[in-house]
Design a protein around this motif. Sequence first.
Motif, PDB file in Angstrom:
ATOM      1  N   PHE A 254       0.847  -1.202   0.000  1.00  0.00           N
ATOM      2  CA  PHE A 254       0.000   0.000   0.000  1.00  0.00           C
ATOM      3  C   PHE A 254       0.881   1.250   0.000  1.00  0.00           C
ATOM      4  O   PHE A 254       0.664   2.177  -0.779  1.00  0.00           O
ATOM      5  N   GLN A 255       1.894   1.271   0.865  1.00  0.00           N
ATOM      6  CA  GLN A 255       2.787   2.429   0.954  1.00  0.00           C
ATOM      7  C   GLN A 255       3.495   2.672  -0.376  1.00  0.00           C
ATOM      8  O   GLN A 255       3.552   3.804  -0.868  1.00  0.00           O
ATOM      9  N   ASP A 256       4.021   1.609  -0.991  1.00  0.00           N
ATOM     10  CA  ASP A 256       4.769   1.764  -2.244  1.00  0.00           C
ATOM     11  C   ASP A 256       3.882   2.323  -3.355  1.00  0.00           C
ATOM     12  O   ASP A 256       4.319   3.165  -4.145  1.00  0.00           O
ATOM     13  N   LYS A 257       2.642   1.836  -3.429  1.00  0.00           N
ATOM     14  CA  LYS A 257       1.731   2.308  -4.474  1.00  0.00           C
ATOM     15  C   LYS A 257       1.253   3.728  -4.186  1.00  0.00           C
ATOM     16  O   LYS A 257       1.079   4.532  -5.110  1.00  0.00           O
ATOM     17  N   TYR A 258       1.032   4.034  -2.921  1.00  0.00           N
ATOM     18  CA  TYR A 258       0.517   5.358  -2.561  1.00  0.00           C
ATOM     19  C   TYR A 258       1.568   6.437  -2.787  1.00  0.00           C
ATOM     20  O   TYR A 258       1.275   7.517  -3.302  1.00  0.00           O
ATOM     21  N   PHE A 259       2.806   6.147  -2.399  1.00  0.00           N
ATOM     22  CA  PHE A 259       3.903   7.093  -2.628  1.00  0.00           C
ATOM     23  C   PHE A 259       4.653   6.639  -3.887  1.00  0.00           C
ATOM     24  O   PHE A 259       5.824   6.262  -3.830  1.00  0.00           O
ATOM     25  N   SER A 260       3.972   6.692  -5.000  1.00  0.00           N
ATOM     26  CA  SER A 260       4.529   6.166  -6.247  1.00  0.00           C
ATOM     27  C   SER A 260       5.569   7.120  -6.818  1.00  0.00           C
ATOM     28  O   SER A 260       5.600   8.300  -6.483  1.00  0.00           O
ATOM     29  N   PRO A 261       6.432   6.627  -7.717  1.00  0.00           N
ATOM     30  CA  PRO A 261       7.476   7.477  -8.323  1.00  0.00           C
ATOM     31  C   PRO A 261       6.930   8.570  -9.222  1.00  0.00           C
ATOM     32  O   PRO A 261       7.693   9.369  -9.740  1.00  0.00           O
ATOM     33  N   ASP A 262       5.616   8.608  -9.426  1.00  0.00           N
ATOM     34  CA  ASP A 262       5.048   9.634 -10.297  1.00  0.00           C
ATOM     35  C   ASP A 262       5.122  11.020  -9.678  1.00  0.00           C
ATOM     36  O   ASP A 262       4.976  12.025 -10.370  1.00  0.00           O
ATOM     37  N   HIS A 263       5.317  11.087  -8.345  1.00  0.00           N
ATOM     38  CA  HIS A 263       5.359  12.384  -7.669  1.00  0.00           C
ATOM     39  C   HIS A 263       6.698  13.072  -7.890  1.00  0.00           C
ATOM     40  O   HIS A 263       7.701  12.454  -8.215  1.00  0.00           O
ATOM     41  N   ASP A 264       6.708  14.394  -7.692  1.00  0.00           N
ATOM     42  CA  ASP A 264       7.963  15.140  -7.757  1.00  0.00           C
ATOM     43  C   ASP A 264       8.857  14.726  -6.595  1.00  0.00           C
ATOM     44  O   ASP A 264       8.391  14.493  -5.487  1.00  0.00           O
TER      45      ASP A 264
END
Length: 336
Positions: A254-264
């Motif tokens: 859940f954490q990995d998907k929620y804080f995905s690399p798509d963010h700045d």
Amino acid sequence: AICKLLKACGKSMDRDDKSHKILSKYIQCMKSHSQKFDFRIQVIVDEIEEMKNNQWQLRIEKEKAKKLDDIYREFQQQQQPSKSHSHSHSHHAQHAQHAQHSHRGSKSFVNKASHRQHAPHTNNTTTSTNHCEKMMSLVRQCLKAHNMQSLKQYLLQGDHTRECNRLWGEVSNQVFVNRAASHIDLYIEFVVQLFKQQCIHNKHDEFITINIAFMAINCDDSCGDCPAFTKYCGLFMAHLFHHALLPVKALGVFQDKYFSPDHDHDDNGHVNLEKLGGKKCKRFSSIVLSILKCLTQLKSENVLKQIQKQTFIDLEHIDEAMFHEHKSLYRIIDRQ
């Protein structure tokens, strides 16, 4: 309805000083009257005021929800032997070009694309959509009746258990957003019992990789509709952990998907929390806190010890202030 209208059309309506003053007057009136309603309504009205003050832009842009088909395809690729990986990727990519995007209706998710590992290659989207709609209809009936028998019977028909197994993330999202708070505990109990009766499974981590991931990817969007969504997510996972139906690593997924690399990210590759305003950290912290409080109430000592030994929770994603009144629970995840 007015809030939805202003979200969609506020920028075009706010075209000059006169219209700006009229809109400001209406929003102030809405803020005054929102105090008579529940917290959710107050949050929505506050968000409209923030948008008006920010040139009708959301302070934090919502993530684009990933298609359920994309999540399932990623899972399938992970399960394929390396020798057949190339063929599998090409096959699924072909179908994905024609798949429709999963989108939200009026406060609900509607699944528009989903592939099955062994299902026929025709009409998969329609079948998956039909399953999801049928499951939601049965869930509503079962919650009213306080009896899950009809839902269980549907899942045991033919190949429904396998076909429906990857739709529980979407169904759970709809329940958490749309159903009354009094129904949440009962729904979670239904899911636990369906797991135990083998109507839901986590073979090859399918439930985690697809359903938990789906809930994480759509978390911000769901929180906009239901401020208690993070609490419900935490209760959901805590009960599945407590009954040994899911491993605690599901929280890491859940954490990995929620804080995905798509963010700045900043120069060190870390999520730019300043730009995000810490909202994602607060939401994730709320989920973790909900899990720990629930497990403590359930006296689930073994699971708490597993979480204490874990290494996947990144404390940079935790807002310590959220644990101000629960310092003993914070120490469970603080490995320093």
